[in-house]
Write an enzyme that holds these catalytic residues in place. Sequence first.
Site, PDB file in Angstrom:
ATOM      1  N   SER A 128     -19.310  42.825  24.133  1.00 18.91           N
ATOM      2  CA  SER A 128     -19.495  43.064  22.706  1.00 18.91           C
ATOM      3  C   SER A 128     -18.198  42.976  21.904  1.00 18.91           C
ATOM      4  O   SER A 128     -18.238  42.837  20.686  1.00 18.91           O
ATOM      5  CB  SER A 128     -20.143  44.434  22.478  1.00 18.91           C
ATOM      6  OG  SER A 128     -19.263  45.478  22.818  1.00 18.91           O
ATOM      7  N   LYS A 183     -15.816  50.000  19.892  1.00 21.00           N
ATOM      8  CA  LYS A 183     -16.077  49.045  18.815  1.00 21.00           C
ATOM      9  C   LYS A 183     -14.901  49.084  17.840  1.00 21.00           C
ATOM     10  O   LYS A 183     -13.961  49.856  18.002  1.00 21.00           O
ATOM     11  CB  LYS A 183     -17.369  49.401  18.058  1.00 21.00           C
ATOM     12  CG  LYS A 183     -18.614  49.560  18.910  1.00 21.00           C
ATOM     13  CD  LYS A 183     -19.128  48.258  19.475  1.00 21.00           C
ATOM     14  CE  LYS A 183     -20.379  48.480  20.326  1.00 21.00           C
ATOM     15  NZ  LYS A 183     -20.813  47.236  21.005  1.00 21.00           N
ATOM     16  N   SER A 288     -23.650  42.352  19.811  1.00 24.27           N
ATOM     17  CA  SER A 288     -23.122  43.709  19.832  1.00 24.27           C
ATOM     18  C   SER A 288     -24.141  44.675  19.247  1.00 24.27           C
ATOM     19  O   SER A 288     -24.606  44.504  18.123  1.00 24.27           O
ATOM     20  CB  SER A 288     -21.816  43.777  19.035  1.00 24.27           C
ATOM     21  OG  SER A 288     -21.393  45.111  18.880  1.00 24.27           O
TER      22      SER A 288
END
Length: 323
Positions: A128, A183, A288
């Site tokens: 991701s 992230k 993602s």
Amino acid sequence: MGPLTGILYACLAIFGTGWYLGKWSGNFSLLLFILTVVTAAYWLAERFVFLPRRLAAAATLTHQDGERRAELARLGIDKVDMDVESARQRLLAQPWWLDWTAGLFPVILMVFLLRSFLFEPFKIPSGSMIPTMEIGDLILVNKFHYGIRIPVINKKVVPLNDPQRGDVMVFRYPVDPGIDFIKRVVGVPGDEIAYINQKLYVNGTLAPLQQLDDYYDEDRRTYSRQFREDLGNGVTHRLLVDPQQPSSYGMRARQFPGYENCRYTAEGVTCKVPAGHYFMMGDNRDNSEDSRFWGFVPDENIVGRAFFVWMNFGSLKRIGPFH
């Protein structure tokens, strides 16, 4: 104490094996804290109970041997075959279950303190965050950058820096806090974040994109469109976009705290980031699962700021800092 120690280590082995095989999830911070407390208890017991007992037994043996030799000397016998020193050393020797508990306490305590307050290692399990981070990257996370937190409960006690747009952040997954996610921060409290037709808008302003050479995925042997994105605060980073992926997220998004702050359309999603929360997205934008689908990350879920790849066994050239 020996059987009890054996039971404790058997439970630890079962837990660790099941965790590694994915049979159940676990809170490693809690496990490390428990190990620290248990080994500390053994260390204190060794220092103030078991060691004094062994020293007393060895002293008694030495005293008795001295009395015996004195009595034999009084009787005219000056040659004694008994090797009392080897018996004394056996009395003083630390049992195996103390070697594996009290003896490990300093090491476990050091790991616990380093991991809780300074740096924590993580392994990247998915794609991701490609191209910034690849599957198999072993990264370091700065645990004190955003503030000092009480281990296990993750309560911030000393605030330091606030997360900024562009930071790569590790956090506890809001849907299942027992899982750590990584992230990039694209929205801070008060921001309006829109991702429309595969373009990011921050407070109504398009985040500029500069097209780069296509990214080659060595595992899949495919090329992806690669861009450099400017988040408006001097931070740029690379990302991937797949034009064949749909832009609508409404059908995949779940209900989450603050869902009313978001609007889903056929073109994408627009969200107002509430106070004390952050909007996260992966750099592999169309591959993602992030805030577009499960919502905002609260401050209490923050683990730390990722900043360095310290190893990738499949590609040593990956080692180094990133942003």
